[in-house]
Design an enzyme around this catalytic site. Structure first.
Site, mmCIF file in Angstrom:
data_model
loop_
_atom_site.group_PDB
_atom_site.id
_atom_site.type_symbol
_atom_site.label_atom_id
_atom_site.label_comp_id
_atom_site.label_asym_id
_atom_site.label_seq_id
_atom_site.Cartn_x
_atom_site.Cartn_y
_atom_site.Cartn_z
ATOM 1 N N THR A 196 -3.285 1.234 5.044
ATOM 2 C CA THR A 196 -3.721 1.140 3.346
ATOM 3 C C THR A 196 -2.752 0.434 2.441
ATOM 4 O O THR A 196 -3.256 -0.050 1.460
ATOM 5 C CB THR A 196 -3.859 2.436 2.869
ATOM 6 N N LEU A 225 -2.358 -0.108 -8.394
ATOM 7 C CA LEU A 225 -0.924 -0.169 -7.927
ATOM 8 C C LEU A 225 -0.422 -1.493 -7.273
ATOM 9 O O LEU A 225 0.689 -1.948 -7.405
ATOM 10 C CB LEU A 225 -0.648 1.040 -7.045
ATOM 11 N N GLU A 277 -11.295 5.688 -0.704
ATOM 12 C CA GLU A 277 -12.574 5.661 -0.157
ATOM 13 C C GLU A 277 -13.600 5.182 -1.029
ATOM 14 O O GLU A 277 -14.811 5.543 -0.773
ATOM 15 C CB GLU A 277 -12.923 7.407 0.210
#
Ligand SMILES: Cc1cc2nc3c(=O)[nH]c(=O)nc-3n(C[C@H](O)[C@H](O)[C@H](O)COP(=O)(O)OP(=O)(O)OC[C@H]3O[C@@H](n4cnc5c(N)ncnc54)[C@H](O)[C@@H]3O)c2cc1C
Ligand code: SF4
Lengths: 733, 326
Positions: free
Chosen positions: A471, A617, A693
């Site tokens: 991720t 982020l 998700e």
């Protein structure tokens, strides 16, 4: 730190590094083969191969292992006759293997063959002869709804919720929708198979294993093997995808550990692609009923969502598909219920946004049906039902910009060009349609700790038992530390993926970045205070930048301050904000599909997701996450379908040739994800929300609604394959 | 996978003679055979590797056709200029199959001789007459989405999964083979694959030890060529229904038509009556419907594949419409 109040201004707000679309710091390692995954760890190890039960329910009548044991290179054939006694619990607490002659689901390991080479182990595995006494089982969810019970999932939300008087309000509503949708069994289909290398050092166990939540895994392994937690170490610096399939401990880890202890040699095992489908977990199919009662303007008076899913009789985990229905739309009378049907098939558990991913496939299509009945634009219907507060808990949202996502998406996508009547737009042989869906996903926060240390060489090292399952966790952690400590990215080293580091939440449920990042934020904050103290500066006014700490005219190089090194710890815990505020991330999906006028083949033409999910982020990895989720939405809508054969209690299409996920050709070049600016003051110190998700949530429903708009086929049993569409196609000229 | 020994064939005759021994299997690209060996569906004791034999050329024949060596890779065949210009249906069929990586390995002979994708055939714990004669057919009353609606039997309803072979069937290709004595023979593609009948384990006309050396294509027939593959995702999926069409038409009149179908039957399927019904007719819904009637006559669904009957009709209709317009 506990999340008890608003965050306020903090050192990340400058966003000099955080938020930037930086490349992954581990990218080069990955594309050059320098990132080593569990099965690639080199040791002088033996190789294991799992023998699966070929029945779904019954008992082992006999096992003949002699031939296998005599086969070349074989060191051990482990069966229930010689496996040690293990700790028990549900699949999130323990994972005992080879516990006895009882077979409780298809593919349950019945033997484990260990040999000098992988090939020898595999060949010998086929020589293990198992005879069974079969029993009748219950396999197919739709056949056994009468056995449904109320689940009590200890780590889940309550199965039911009720506000007001649903049945009266629904009965009296002038406009009603009462529809049932079903979603199929699904398998995670991550790239890296489940794999473990087990090494014993005296009574200490080291497992190199593909696992998303290492500390949780450590507890499960200690409990299963009846050994102290301190004697279990999990190492997992790189994980080739998990999607929930590696949240819990699977048989590979326990079998390797037991065999390795027995043989006093490292043992390595990877499940084969085919084995993964039965040996590990999957997502249950669901049968969902949605009832919506509104006034003539489309304001919801009653909203009801009933969900059936299945699991092994010993499990309580259910597919929480009605969860989002508790907070997505306004309405005074509400009823949601989850029922669990005991089935004798492999364990059902978390997969890619458990709950919302399949719940929204039903709810957001029902909303589309409602909009049509009301002759309202689907976006307008949602705007009319935008709640001012959480409609069940009566608490404020921490932040919620669903309407902004819808409106921005509509503008970018050209939603005004959509014809509200199905079947009106053609492009060559394609019937073209557009669909929209809301997306939402809960924003959990979990306990995490971090340690950060600044050494005299100017390198800051972050340590935590966090994982990066592909991720981008390495990268965002480095960005947070770099920003907080005023260092360039190249001066931050991130050590994660090992339980020798401070406990962290791991990757799952979209809580990973927020939980681990916040713990690191706190650690960096503490380190800033220490460094300010050493420099004799006020931490509130000291400025960190370019490797220096400065106040007014005075600037000191950090390397001069740290002596032999300074370190600090940080910690994050959910707090009152997690009770007092309803926390979700939001998004809107827009899809345009073509339906072949002759064959019913559905192909995505373009897609857009607009999300509001707190501080982003890293704009690049965030986009990748969102796009990846949307691609899974394509699969959920059109492709994925794990087919159960109720005669055998097994999944027929257990390989990737026949279990279809989208391939490149299914994904158009025009698939884009956009994040709206948002800071969430209540979520965590980063002011971020989970995005792992969010991309899948609602994506499939937008596609399903587009299929309806294209050709008038309202398919309520996913996936939308051409055979279901055929009947709605126009006659051929 | 069972342990096996490995030999590299030095000549075609060498390979044929080795292959006539029980337990010996020829390996070409290995993209199908190795998968089946890993699952113990195939358990050869010896693999004879033919990859170094000089069977990888595409030559022009004196009749004006092409002779395609057994080891020509699927990607090379699809990319060959002569194939692309004169046998477009073949090039397109090849490119509709598998993935780029697989096509780089897969060979002409291996593609012809690839085995069915029936789910139950792939799982040795399930009854399957093709794998274990007499054990029963799990697909008949099971999940049979990808199974045959034509040409199957009570013993087996598996389909032949190849795209390439469907185009070759429309092109009236011939398969050249050599036996252990070095005797060559030519088998029309129509006779190359066998229907299951009561012996679904016998899939081709090859005798034990016979090796495929080449496939020859007659000169390109007149007319436009087209390959249409209908599948569950846009790539990397086997055909639910595919149509290889070669239709000679002008001004809305069809002079002749050749139609071969994949995904419907245990072998690439042609229906002479359908082709005849189109000969010298006006292109249009009536003639297309008549052809479709002839194709699906006697077709039988087994539950999850029932949709293939209307899908075949509609796909054929679309193909004929398009090809007679071009
Ligand atoms: C995931 C996946 C998807 C696929 N999708 C498609 C698709 O969409 N369409 C499609 O058409 N195909 C598809 N394929 C199948 C692919 O085309 C075949 O695997 C390939 O063509 C086989 O060729 P090969 O050379 O690798 O054969 P091998 O695996 O080497 O051999 C296959 C068989 O042929 C025999 N054989 C090989 N050469 C000779 C010879 N000269 N004489 C006698 N016997 C011989 C072998 O003994 C073996 O029994 C797919 C395969 C996979 C794995
Ligand atoms: S259809 Fe043929 S291959 Fe499939 S199970 Fe039946 S006999 Fe076996």
């Amino acid at each position: 730190m506990e999340m008890d109040g608003p965050v306020g201004a903090n050192a990340l707000d400058a966003e000099k590094i955080v938020g930037k679309p930086l490349d992954r710091v581990d990218g080069r390692l990955k594309v050059t083969g320098g990132a080593h995954y569990a099965y690639e760890m080199q040791q002088n190890s033996l190789y294991g191969f799992v023998v699966e039960a070929s029945i779904a329910k019954g008992r082992i009548a006999s096992i003949e292992t002699l031939t296998a044991e005599r086969s070349p290179g074989v060191k051990l054939v482990l069966t229930y006759r010689d496996a040690p006694k293990q700790g028990t619990g549900n699949h999130r607490e323990a994972h005992p293997v080879l516990t006895g002659p009882v077979v409780s689901h298809y593919g349950e390991p019945v033997a484990f063959v260990v040999a000098e080479t992988f090939e020898q182990a595999r060949a010998a595995a086929y020589l293990v002869k198992v005879e069974y006494d079969r029993e009748k089982g219950q396999y197919a969810l739709p056949h056994h709804l009468a056995l449904a019970r109320v689940p009590h999932q200890p780590d889940g939300a309550p199965a039911d919720s009720e506000v007001g008087n649903f049945s009266d309000a629904y009965a009296n509503a002038p406009v009603q929708i009462d529809v049932s949708y079903s979603t199929p069994l699904q398998s995670h289909a991550m790239m890296e198979p489940h794999a473990t290398l087990a090494i014993w050092d005296g009574d200490k166990l080291i497992l190199h294993t593909a696992n998303q939540m290492l500390n949780q895994g450590q507890r499960v392994i200690a409990r299963t093997l009846n050994i102290p937690l301190a004697n279990v170490r999990l190492v997992s610096p790189f994980i080739g995808g998990g999607f929930g399939g590696k949240l819990w401990v699977n048989a590979d880890a326990i079998l390797a550990a037991i065999a390795s202890r027995y043989l006093k040699r490292p043992v390595k095992v990877a499940l084969t692609r085919q084995q993964i489908f039965h040996v590990t977990t999957h997502r249950s199919d669901t049968i969902q009923r949605i009832r919506l009662g509104t006034d003539r303007d489309g304001r919801i008076a009653a909203i009801g969502h009933d969900v059936f899913s299945g699991n092994l009789p010993s499990e309580q985990v259910y597919e929480a598909a009605a969860l989002q229905t508790r907070s997505l739309y306004a309405g005074p009378n509400r009823l949601t219920r989850h029922r669990l049907v005991p089935l004798d098939i492999p364990v059902a558990s978390s997969m890619r946004a458990p709950g919302e991913a399949v719940g929204l496939l039903a709810l957001e299509c029902a909303m589309d049906e409602l909009a049509e009945k009301l002759m309202l634009d689907p976006i307008e219907l949602r705007i009319r039902n935008e709640p001012a507060e959480d409609p069940e808990k009566h608490i404020p949202y921490s932040s919620r910009h669903l309407v902004a996502c819808m409106q921005e998406g509509a503008r970018r996508f050209g939603w005004d060009k959509r014809s509200s009547t199905p079947g009106q737009v053609r492009n060559g042989r394609w019937l073209v349609g557009m669909g929209v869906s809301a997306g939402t996903r809960g924003n959990p926060l979990r306990f995490s700790r971090a340690n950060v240390r600044l050494d005299p060489d100017g390198i800051a090292t972050v340590r935590m038992a966090m994982t990066d399952i592909g991720t981008g966790t390495y990268t965002i952690l480095a960005q947070i530390a770099a920003e907080m400590l005023g260092l360039p990215m190249g001066r931050v080293r991130v050590d994660i993926g090992d339980t020798i580091f401070p406990e962290a939440a791991g990757s799952g449920g979209s809580f990973g970045a927020a939980s681990s990042g916040s713990a690191l934020f706190e650690a960096c904050h503490a380190l800033r205070e220490k460094l300010s103290g050493l420099a004799g500066m006020d931490p509130n006014t000291a400025h960190f930048g370019d490797g220096h700490i400065a106040t007014g005219e005075r600037s000191v190089s950090l390397t001069e301050l740290v002596g032999s090194g300074v370190e600090a710890d940080g910690e994050i815990k959910p707090g009152r904000n997690n009770q007092d505020f309803s926390q979700q991330s939001y998004g809107a999906h827009f899809a345009e599909v073509g339906v072949d006028q002759d064959t019913g083949e559905v192909r995505l033409r373009r897609m857009l997701g607009v999300f509001a999910a707190g501080r982003v982020l890293n704009a690049k990895t965030a986009r990748s996450q969102a796009i990846g989720g949307m691609v899974f939405g394509v699969g959920a809508a059109l492709h994925e379908d794990l087919v159960l054969d109720p005669r055998f209690g097994y999944f027929v299409n257990h390989d990737l040739a026949e279990y279809h996920v989208p391939v490149h050709a299914d994904i158009p070049a025009s698939l884009e994800a956009v994040f709206l600016p948002e800071l969430d003051e209540r979520s965590n110190p980063l002011k971020s929300k989970g995005i792992g998700e969010l991309g899948i949530c609602g994506a499939g429903a937008a596609i399903a609604n587009a299929v309806y708009n294209a050709c008038g086929a309202r398919i309520r049993n996913y996936p939308i394959t051409l055979d279901k569409v055929l009947a709605s196609l126009p006659d051929q000229a | 996978m069972k342990a096996f020994s490995y030999e590299r064939a030095r000549s075609v005759a060498d390979a044929a003679s080795a292959a006539s021994n029980p337990g010996v299997k020829i390996i070409a690209g290995g993209t199908n055979l190795l998968d089946l060996m890993k699952l113990q569906v195939e358990t050869p004791s010896t693999l004879v590797d033919i990859n170094r034999l000089p069977l990888d050329k595409i030559d022009e024949t004196s009749e004006g056709g092409l002779r395609i060596g057994a080891l020509v890779r699927n990607s090379d065949l699809a990319a060959d200029q002569r194939v692309r210009q004169q046998y477009g249906v073949l090039s397109r069929a090849l490119l509709a199959g598998a993935s780029a990586q697989l096509r780089n390995k897969a060979t002409t002979a291996g593609n012809l001789l690839q085995r069915t994708r029936c789910y139950y055939f792939y799982d040795i714990t399930k009854p399957c007459n093709k794998r274990v004669p007499g054990s029963g057919c799990s697909a008949l009353a099971g999940f049979n989405r990808i199974h045959a609606i034509l040409g199957g039997s009570e013993a087996c309803i598996a389909t032949h999964p190849s795209d390439m072979a469907v185009a070759m069937r429309a092109l009236d290709a011939k398969v050249e083979a050599i036996d252990r004595e070095g005797k060559a023979r030519t088998i029309p593609i129509a006779d190359f694959h066998r229907l299951p009948g009561r012996t679904p384990e016998i899939e081709s006309a090859l005798a034990s030890g016979e090796i495929v050396t080449a496939v020859t294509l007659p000169p390109p027939p007149p007319g436009a060529q087209m390959y249409r593959k209908v599948r569950d995702r846009a790539s990397y999926a086997f055909a639910l229904v595919s149509v290889a069409a070669i239709v000679d038409s002008a001004g809305g009149r069809i002079r002749s038509a050749r139609l071969a179908f994949g995904g419907l039957a245990p072998k690439p399927w042609r229906v002479a009556a359908a082709e005849h019904s189109l000969t010298n007719t006006a292109a249009g819904a009536n003639s297309f419907d008549a052809a479709a009637d002839a194709v699906v006559e006697g077709a039988h669904g087994y539950g999850s594949n029932d949709f293939k009957i209307p899908l075949t009709r509609r796909t054929l209709h679309a193909v004929l419409g398009e090809i007679t317009r071009t």
